[in-house]
Design a protein around this motif. Structure first.
Motif, PDB file in Angstrom:
ATOM      1  N   GLY A   1      78.328  42.850  48.932  1.00 41.05           N
ATOM      2  CA  GLY A   1      78.519  44.294  49.060  1.00 41.05           C
ATOM      3  C   GLY A   1      79.896  44.656  49.573  1.00 41.05           C
ATOM      4  N   GLU A   2      80.625  43.658  50.085  1.00 41.97           N
ATOM      5  CA  GLU A   2      81.954  43.874  50.689  1.00 41.97           C
ATOM      6  C   GLU A   2      81.894  45.019  51.710  1.00 41.97           C
ATOM      7  OE1 GLU A   2      85.094  42.396  47.462  1.00 41.97           O
ATOM      8  OE2 GLU A   2      83.844  43.958  46.619  1.00 41.97           O
ATOM      9  N   ILE A   3      80.837  44.974  52.536  1.00 42.59           N
ATOM     10  CA  ILE A   3      80.580  46.031  53.521  1.00 42.59           C
ATOM     11  C   ILE A   3      81.229  45.647  54.845  1.00 42.59           C
ATOM     12  CG2 ILE A   3      78.729  47.126  54.884  1.00 42.59           C
ATOM     13  CD1 ILE A   3      76.958  46.762  52.330  1.00 42.59           C
ATOM     14  N   GLN A   4      81.975  46.597  55.429  1.00 42.61           N
ATOM     15  CA  GLN A   4      82.725  46.337  56.662  1.00 42.61           C
ATOM     16  C   GLN A   4      81.810  45.968  57.832  1.00 42.61           C
ATOM     17  OE1 GLN A   4      86.214  46.449  56.942  1.00 42.61           O
ATOM     18  NE2 GLN A   4      86.226  46.686  54.730  1.00 42.61           N
ATOM     19  N   ASN A   5      80.754  46.744  58.034  1.00 41.96           N
ATOM     20  CA  ASN A   5      79.880  46.504  59.189  1.00 41.96           C
ATOM     21  C   ASN A   5      78.630  45.701  58.806  1.00 41.96           C
ATOM     22  OD1 ASN A   5      78.572  48.474  57.753  1.00 41.96           O
ATOM     23  ND2 ASN A   5      78.290  49.901  59.459  1.00 41.96           N
ATOM     24  N   ALA A   6      78.832  44.681  57.983  1.00 40.30           N
ATOM     25  CA  ALA A   6      77.711  43.888  57.443  1.00 40.30           C
ATOM     26  C   ALA A   6      76.851  43.255  58.537  1.00 40.30           C
ATOM     27  CB  ALA A   6      78.252  42.815  56.504  1.00 40.30           C
ATOM     28  N   LYS A   7      77.493  42.804  59.596  1.00 37.21           N
ATOM     29  CA  LYS A   7      76.743  42.142  60.671  1.00 37.21           C
ATOM     30  C   LYS A   7      75.808  43.135  61.366  1.00 37.21           C
ATOM     31  CE  LYS A   7      77.270  38.817  64.368  1.00 37.21           C
ATOM     32  NZ  LYS A   7      78.143  37.985  65.175  1.00 37.21           N
ATOM     33  N   THR A   8      76.334  44.318  61.687  1.00 33.02           N
ATOM     34  CA  THR A   8      75.523  45.362  62.327  1.00 33.02           C
ATOM     35  C   THR A   8      74.410  45.822  61.390  1.00 33.02           C
ATOM     36  OG1 THR A   8      77.601  46.085  63.328  1.00 33.02           O
ATOM     37  CG2 THR A   8      75.713  47.518  63.647  1.00 33.02           C
ATOM     38  N   LEU A   9      74.737  45.933  60.110  1.00 33.58           N
ATOM     39  CA  LEU A   9      73.755  46.347  59.104  1.00 33.58           C
ATOM     40  C   LEU A   9      72.584  45.362  59.058  1.00 33.58           C
ATOM     41  CD1 LEU A   9      72.853  48.086  56.655  1.00 33.58           C
ATOM     42  CD2 LEU A   9      74.370  46.703  55.228  1.00 33.58           C
ATOM     43  N   ALA A  10      72.893  44.073  59.031  1.00 31.14           N
ATOM     44  CA  ALA A  10      71.848  43.040  59.002  1.00 31.14           C
ATOM     45  C   ALA A  10      70.964  43.130  60.245  1.00 31.14           C
ATOM     46  CB  ALA A  10      72.488  41.659  58.902  1.00 31.14           C
ATOM     47  N   LYS A  11      71.587  43.285  61.407  1.00 32.55           N
ATOM     48  CA  LYS A  11      70.848  43.358  62.674  1.00 32.55           C
ATOM     49  C   LYS A  11      69.941  44.593  62.697  1.00 32.55           C
ATOM     50  CE  LYS A  11      71.618  43.096  67.676  1.00 32.55           C
ATOM     51  NZ  LYS A  11      70.926  41.806  67.848  1.00 32.55           N
ATOM     52  N   THR A  12      70.467  45.720  62.198  1.00 34.80           N
ATOM     53  CA  THR A  12      69.708  46.979  62.168  1.00 34.80           C
ATOM     54  C   THR A  12      68.457  46.846  61.298  1.00 34.80           C
ATOM     55  OG1 THR A  12      71.760  48.210  62.495  1.00 34.80           O
ATOM     56  CG2 THR A  12      69.891  49.457  61.637  1.00 34.80           C
TER      57      THR A  12
END
Length: 300
Positions: free
Chosen positions: A151-162
């Protein structure tokens, strides 16, 4: 067919294939059949066209013509099924990657951020892995990888955790469930772009799109006759990078290998300098053409 999917850069694709009337051609992304129908117009009575599509919906568009054969398979099995149909070598292969307009418009397929539906996203309805399973069962580290790479998403880590935190309370079964769970992370004014990246990442994982593309490109170079054409249209940078590297180097990363005499060891040569893009006129009529990149290569 016109309601199913409007083919992008149709003329450019046909010109790229450089069709011989008695040749054998393969359309590995049949869909609504727009590109295939145009190829058929250029074939003589001895010409042949094989069309691949793993989506059952595409079978409604099958062309009634004895020169046409439909293969109900993912294009990653190109070589096996070309052999099975006694169609090796082939004179040209066309791939229009990505999701068809029809798949986006069918609400219950779960491809689109516009509709609420079950999180599905399977291009092959018979396959077991769906987007619902990915968001509800994948480990946080795997979700981080998918959203970051695909997805080339900047906040991928936070997104996964959420997502992992949200699913502790209740399973995320629908598009609305997922949107609600990640609402606080979506940048203001960029809602559609962000959600499109999230959905792209899930879709690529569910359908193993990049792995399938690598398999396809490798096999395409093997089944093409010398002088045969490969025409590939992609819609995001991850796909385009794989196509570009394979045409330029015969591999997906690293430098091109050379033989003892210093000659490049690669099966294809680029026909077009860089990627071909759609005209402003076409983009006005078909917005999907905006992100399309077309690359054409010839077998050495």
């Amino acid at each position: 067919m016109s309601n199913y999917h409007v083919p992008v850069m149709l003329q450019e694709c046909i010109e790229g294939l450089n069709i011989k009337p008695n040749g054998t051609y393969v359309d590995v992304t049949f869909g609504g059949g727009g590109h295939s129908r145009e190829i058929m117009k250029h074939l003589g009575e001895d010409g042949r066209l094989l069309a691949f599509d793993q989506d059952a919906d595409a079978q409604r568009n099958i062309i009634a013509d004895e020169r046409f054969e439909f293969v109900d398979q993912n294009f990653r099995y190109l070589k096996n099924f070309c052999r099975l149909h006694n169609a090796v070598p082939v004179d040209g292969i066309l791939a229009d990657l990505g999701v068809s307009s029809h798949q986006f418009d069918e609400a219950d397929r779960g491809f689109s951020i516009r509709f609420d539906a079950e999180l599905d996203m399977r291009m092959n309805q018979a396959s077991e892995l769906s987007a619902k399973q990915v968001v509800n069962t994948y480990a946080e580290a795997d979700l981080h990888r998918i959203f970051g790479i695909y997805g080339e998403i900047q906040n991928a880590k936070t997104l996964a955790k959420t997502i992992v935190t949200a699913r502790l309370n209740a399973q995320l079964n629908t598009v609305a469930d997922l949107k609600n769970a990640i609402q606080s992370l979506i940048p203001r004014g960029k809602e559609n772009k962000y959600l499109a990246q999230v959905f792209q990442a899930l879709r690529i994982e569910v359908n193993q799109e990049l792995e399938a593309l690598k398999d396809f490109l490798t096999q395409a170079a093997e089944v093409l006759a010398p002088g045969g054409r490969l025409v590939v249209m992609s819609y995001h940078s991850l796909e385009d990078r794989l196509v570009k590297n394979f045409i330029a180097k015969g591999k997906f990363s690293g430098e091109v290998e050379k033989d003892l005499f210093g000659n490049d060891q690669k099966p294809l040569d680029a026909v077009s300098r860089g990627a071909i893009t759609a005209s402003e006129e076409e983009i006005k009529v078909n917005n999907r053409a905006r992100s399309a990149k077309l690359r054409i290569a010839v077998k050495k």
